[in-house]
Design an enzyme around this catalytic site. Structure first.
Site, PDB file in Angstrom:
ATOM      1  N   LYS A 117      75.951 -36.733  81.014  1.00  9.15           N
ATOM      2  CA  LYS A 117      75.206 -36.604  82.271  1.00  9.15           C
ATOM      3  C   LYS A 117      73.724 -36.463  81.945  1.00  9.15           C
ATOM      4  O   LYS A 117      72.867 -36.980  82.648  1.00  9.15           O
ATOM      5  CB  LYS A 117      75.713 -35.376  83.012  1.00  9.15           C
ATOM      6  CG  LYS A 117      74.724 -34.784  83.961  1.00  9.15           C
ATOM      7  CD  LYS A 117      75.252 -34.743  85.355  1.00  9.15           C
ATOM      8  CE  LYS A 117      74.202 -34.337  86.341  1.00  9.15           C
ATOM      9  NZ  LYS A 117      73.515 -33.108  85.962  1.00  9.15           N
ATOM     10  N   GLY A 124      82.564 -30.160  84.689  1.00  7.88           N
ATOM     11  CA  GLY A 124      81.835 -30.837  83.600  1.00  7.88           C
ATOM     12  C   GLY A 124      81.772 -29.945  82.373  1.00  7.88           C
ATOM     13  O   GLY A 124      82.145 -30.343  81.260  1.00  7.88           O
ATOM     14  N   HIS A 125      81.327 -28.703  82.569  1.00  3.00           N
ATOM     15  CA  HIS A 125      81.268 -27.757  81.444  1.00  3.00           C
ATOM     16  C   HIS A 125      82.668 -27.527  80.869  1.00  3.00           C
ATOM     17  O   HIS A 125      82.844 -27.452  79.651  1.00  3.00           O
ATOM     18  CB  HIS A 125      80.739 -26.399  81.910  1.00  3.00           C
ATOM     19  CG  HIS A 125      79.357 -26.419  82.510  1.00  3.00           C
ATOM     20  ND1 HIS A 125      79.121 -26.132  83.836  1.00  3.00           N
ATOM     21  CD2 HIS A 125      78.155 -26.692  81.970  1.00  3.00           C
ATOM     22  CE1 HIS A 125      77.825 -26.214  84.081  1.00  3.00           C
ATOM     23  NE2 HIS A 125      77.208 -26.560  82.975  1.00  3.00           N
ATOM     24  N   MET A 176      73.798 -23.508  80.815  1.00  2.86           N
ATOM     25  CA  MET A 176      73.005 -22.554  81.590  1.00  2.86           C
ATOM     26  C   MET A 176      73.901 -21.831  82.601  1.00  2.86           C
ATOM     27  O   MET A 176      73.413 -21.188  83.525  1.00  2.86           O
ATOM     28  CB  MET A 176      71.855 -23.281  82.293  1.00  2.86           C
ATOM     29  CG  MET A 176      70.915 -23.940  81.292  1.00  2.86           C
ATOM     30  SD  MET A 176      69.279 -24.292  81.927  1.00  2.86           S
ATOM     31  CE  MET A 176      69.651 -25.497  83.188  1.00  2.86           C
ATOM     32  N   LEU A 199      79.419 -22.404  85.836  1.00  5.70           N
ATOM     33  CA  LEU A 199      80.281 -23.429  85.239  1.00  5.70           C
ATOM     34  C   LEU A 199      81.028 -24.256  86.282  1.00  5.70           C
ATOM     35  O   LEU A 199      81.437 -23.750  87.326  1.00  5.70           O
ATOM     36  CB  LEU A 199      81.299 -22.761  84.313  1.00  5.70           C
ATOM     37  CG  LEU A 199      80.723 -21.912  83.170  1.00  5.70           C
ATOM     38  CD1 LEU A 199      81.869 -21.334  82.329  1.00  5.70           C
ATOM     39  CD2 LEU A 199      79.773 -22.711  82.298  1.00  5.70           C
ATOM     40  N   GLN A 247      68.904 -36.040  76.985  1.00  2.75           N
ATOM     41  CA  GLN A 247      69.050 -34.822  76.183  1.00  2.75           C
ATOM     42  C   GLN A 247      69.895 -35.100  74.937  1.00  2.75           C
ATOM     43  O   GLN A 247      69.561 -34.647  73.833  1.00  2.75           O
ATOM     44  CB  GLN A 247      69.697 -33.726  77.031  1.00  2.75           C
ATOM     45  CG  GLN A 247      70.019 -32.448  76.286  1.00  2.75           C
ATOM     46  CD  GLN A 247      70.398 -31.324  77.231  1.00  2.75           C
ATOM     47  OE1 GLN A 247      69.543 -30.652  77.774  1.00  2.75           O
ATOM     48  NE2 GLN A 247      71.686 -31.134  77.447  1.00  2.75           N
ATOM     49  N   LYS A 306      79.097 -34.025  88.677  1.00  2.00           N
ATOM     50  CA  LYS A 306      79.146 -32.564  88.860  1.00  2.00           C
ATOM     51  C   LYS A 306      77.896 -31.949  88.266  1.00  2.00           C
ATOM     52  O   LYS A 306      77.440 -32.362  87.188  1.00  2.00           O
ATOM     53  CB  LYS A 306      80.382 -31.990  88.186  1.00  2.00           C
ATOM     54  CG  LYS A 306      81.649 -32.486  88.831  1.00  2.00           C
ATOM     55  CD  LYS A 306      82.715 -31.431  88.874  1.00  2.00           C
ATOM     56  CE  LYS A 306      83.960 -32.016  89.499  1.00  2.00           C
ATOM     57  NZ  LYS A 306      84.758 -31.025  90.202  1.00  2.00           N
ATOM     58  N   ARG A 322      73.565 -27.552  90.072  1.00  2.00           N
ATOM     59  CA  ARG A 322      72.545 -27.632  91.127  1.00  2.00           C
ATOM     60  C   ARG A 322      73.082 -28.195  92.441  1.00  2.00           C
ATOM     61  O   ARG A 322      72.408 -28.073  93.464  1.00  2.00           O
ATOM     62  CB  ARG A 322      71.380 -28.510  90.664  1.00  2.00           C
ATOM     63  CG  ARG A 322      70.533 -27.884  89.573  1.00  2.00           C
ATOM     64  CD  ARG A 322      69.318 -28.735  89.278  1.00  2.00           C
ATOM     65  NE  ARG A 322      68.318 -28.028  88.506  1.00  2.00           N
ATOM     66  CZ  ARG A 322      68.145 -28.133  87.182  1.00  2.00           C
ATOM     67  NH1 ARG A 322      68.934 -28.927  86.479  1.00  2.00           N
ATOM     68  NH2 ARG A 322      67.195 -27.455  86.573  1.00  2.00           N
TER      69      ARG A 322
HETATM   70  P1  AMP Z   1      73.780 -27.253  81.908  1.00  2.00           P
HETATM   71  O1  AMP Z   1      74.476 -25.956  82.149  1.00  2.00           O
HETATM   72  O2  AMP Z   1      73.491 -28.022  83.152  1.00  2.00           O
HETATM   73  O3  AMP Z   1      72.609 -27.139  80.975  1.00  2.00           O
HETATM   74  O4  AMP Z   1      74.828 -28.171  81.140  1.00  2.00           O
HETATM   75  C1  AMP Z   1      75.416 -27.758  79.938  1.00  2.00           C
HETATM   76  C2  AMP Z   1      76.100 -28.925  79.307  1.00  2.00           C
HETATM   77  O5  AMP Z   1      77.088 -29.441  80.182  1.00  2.00           O
HETATM   78  C3  AMP Z   1      75.116 -30.084  79.013  1.00  2.00           C
HETATM   79  O6  AMP Z   1      75.446 -30.652  77.754  1.00  2.00           O
HETATM   80  C4  AMP Z   1      75.386 -31.032  80.149  1.00  2.00           C
HETATM   81  O7  AMP Z   1      75.118 -32.376  79.821  1.00  2.00           O
HETATM   82  C5  AMP Z   1      76.887 -30.830  80.357  1.00  2.00           C
HETATM   83  N1  AMP Z   1      77.245 -31.265  81.711  1.00  2.00           N
HETATM   84  C6  AMP Z   1      76.706 -30.841  82.873  1.00  2.00           C
HETATM   85  N2  AMP Z   1      77.243 -31.506  83.904  1.00  2.00           N
HETATM   86  C7  AMP Z   1      78.125 -32.386  83.390  1.00  2.00           C
HETATM   87  C8  AMP Z   1      78.996 -33.374  83.948  1.00  2.00           C
HETATM   88  N3  AMP Z   1      79.063 -33.581  85.244  1.00  2.00           N
HETATM   89  N4  AMP Z   1      79.759 -34.080  83.088  1.00  2.00           N
HETATM   90  C9  AMP Z   1      79.706 -33.882  81.750  1.00  2.00           C
HETATM   91  N5  AMP Z   1      78.909 -32.964  81.169  1.00  2.00           N
HETATM   92  C10 AMP Z   1      78.129 -32.232  81.972  1.00  2.00           C
END
Ligand code: AMP
Length: 282
Positions: free
Chosen positions: A149, A36-37, A30, A33, A153, A184, A187
């Site tokens: 994380k 984590g991303h 989403m 970045l 999901q 990380k 949010r």
């Molecule tokens: P989001 O943008 O929050 O939907 O996250 C996109 C992808 O990045 C999802 O597969 C999340 O699980 C992964 N993600 C988000 N935060 C982390 C993190 N701290 N460590 C590993 N993967 C992450």
């Protein structure tokens, strides 16, 4: 790196790449970045010829009182970061491109969603499964990368891929954390300064639970009480859930055995944080 905003163009590019025998690594996000991303992107870069990053804040997975409108967004920053990681394509559609008409079909998830975020956020995983199904048809990946994380999901997407026979591999990537241990998350910027300091309590209480298990604790209920007490006495956060289940089935446990997940969600003023620990119990 190309930025693509239409489904048709994305599919045309992918078909061309596939006709040349290229493997496609896909990282759905989403946006906004963080490391984590970027870890997901780096792994996709290592394992595939072509890397596609999608950035789409999916309204379908947000409840009416959730943070869709305040979810952080900064496309230019994301574009620069993606460029540094040698992403080949950013797929960046509008809501209207993804949902031009009132949907006639949506994906309903039947299992693994009666607990944790599925229980706290009714309809959330139907929204996730619907958008991920669409994205899989648009990007046609060889491998799709998701972070642990969001462990529930991952469990739901594995069920989706298996039940609907998507021809791809799901790759689950370890949680990336801040120096103090906070997982990380895009949010995290919506935490107030004092909440940011307190937020490490999620990670610390997971570690305390692990320590108690290592010292012989076998009762999930005692561990849950331990974590809840630690969170409420060390932060202003309100525990949404603190639970322990088998993983990835997400079934309740009377005794700790096999692969388990210890999962937390805590509400702060403007943001709800989640974290988890997956352990193999001998
Ligand atoms: P989001 O943008 O929050 O939907 O996250 C996109 C992808 O990045 C999802 O597969 C999340 O699980 C992964 N993600 C988000 N935060 C982390 C993190 N701290 N460590 C590993 N993967 C992450």
């Amino acid at each position: 790196m190309k930025v693509i905003t239409t489904i048709k163009e994305m599919q045309t590019e992918i078909k061309q790449q596939k006709s040349e025998g290229k493997s496609i690594g896909f990282v759905p996000t989403m946006g906004y970045l963080h490391e984590g991303h970027l870890t997901l992107i780096k792994q996709a870069r290592q394992e595939n010829d072509i890397v596609v990053l999608s950035i789409f804040v999916n309204p379908l997975q947000f409840g009416p009182t959730e943070d869709f409108s305040t979810y952080p967004r900064d496309f230019e920053r994301d574009r620069a970061l993606a460029e540094c990681e040698h992403v080949d394509y950013i797929f960046y559609p509008t809501v209207n491109e993804m949902y031009p008409t009132e949907p006639s079909v949506k994906v309903i998830v039947q299992a693994r969603t009666d607990v944790l975020c599925g229980k706290s956020r009714p309809g959330h995983f139907d929204g996730v499964a619907t958008v991920v199904s669409k994205l899989f048809h648009i990007v046609m990946p060889t491998r799709a990368y998701f972070g642990k994380k969001d462990a529930q999901q991952v469990a739901v997407i594995e069920g989706l891929v298996s039940d609907l026979n998507f021809p791809l591999d799901v790759v689950a990537v370890e949680i990336v954390r801040e120096e103090d241990g906070l997982a990380k998350s895009s949010r995290n910027v919506n935490l107030l300064p004092e909440e940011r300091e307190q937020a490490v309590v999620l990670y610390k209480s997971l570690q305390e639970a692990k320590k108690a298990i290592d010292q012989g604790e076998q009762n999930p209920h005692s561990l849950i009480i331990l974590m809840k007490e630690m969170i409420t006495s060390n932060s202003s956060g309100v525990v949404d859930y603190a639970e322990i289940y088998s993983y990835p089935q997400l079934k309740p446990l009377e005794k700790l055995e096999g692969r388990i997940i210890i999962a937390l969600a805590v509400k702060f003023t403007k943001v709800r944080l989640i974290d988890n620990l997956i352990l193999d119990i001998e």
